[in-house]
Design a protein around this motif. Structure first.
Motif: not given
Lengths: 115, 113
Positions: B22-26, B69-70
């Motif tokens: 999993k990865c998140t970005y800003s 969205t997330a």
């Protein structure tokens, strides 16, 4: 189709010495990138060229690093003088700048060890 | 600028099981999300990518999902094989062309036979 070529594969130098890396991108690729990959981390962009012009060099330590891409083909990245923290793999990548085609192809990299 | 976080840093799975990274970005302007596989002594190689106008993409045993969205996206590998053992990187780019990639920290995947 030949891939991105880089040389040398390995280089060991003493701190305060200078070093240069060479990259030959895939034929016809307008965009060329240099990335620094410290052991255990993801690649970090140092500089991006579009043909022979610099698009982004905001993360290049300009006091010691320089890069050029003469005639919009091959590129060299130089470090002078090197520091211990410059030990890393230096990756060159290229991409064909067309609408919707954004894949960046990476070379095998040059592993630099500064002692 | 863009910041990409990637989890887990290491993942060990049994052959045949699934692996999820999993990865998140800003940066909400990012619209291109590639995944790269890096084997020892080699440069990263693109395995799949997704653009912001698509929520999911699949290529044989590999799939990627995106939740704009997330601000997170995931890589799913099904029926893992020993040759899937490598380091996997997610990345994000705010441009569709001449992309400036920001990479996550990487996930070392080990598939045990």
């Amino acid at each position: 189709e030949a891939g991105v070529a880089q040389s040398p594969r390995y280089k060991i130098i003493e701190k305060r010495q200078s070093v240069a890396f060479w990259c030959n991108p895939i034929s016809g690729h307008a965009t060329l990138y240099w990335y620094q990959q410290i052991l255990g981390q993801g690649p970090k962009l140092l500089i991006q060229f579009q043909n022979n012009g610099v698009v982004d060099d905001s993360q290049l330590p300009k006091d010691r690093f320089s890069a050029e891409r003469l005639k919009g083909v091959d590129s060299t990245l130089k470090i002078q003088p090197a520091k211990l923290e410059d030990s890393a793999v230096y990756l060159c990548a290229s991409s064909l700048l067309t609408g919707g085609n954004t894949e960046a192809f990476f070379g095998q990299g040059t592993r630099l060890t500064v002692v | 600028g863009e910041n990409v976080e990637q989890h887990p840093s290491t993942l060990s799975v049994q052959e045949g099981d699934s692996a999820v990274i999993k990865c998140t970005y800003s940066d909400s302007a990012s619209n291109y999300f590639p995944w790269y596989k890096q084997e020892l002594g080699k440069g990263p190689q693109l395995i799949i990518d997704i653009r912001s106008n698509v929520g999911e993409k699949k290529d044989q045993r590999i799939a990627v999902t995106l939740n704009k969205t997330a601000k997170h996206f995931s890589l799913h590998i099904t029926e893992t094989q020993p040759e899937d053992s490598a380091v996997y990187f997610c990345a994000a780019s705010p441009e569709a062309a001449g992309n400036k990639l920001t990479f996550g920290g990487g996930t070392r995947v080990l598939v045990k036979p």
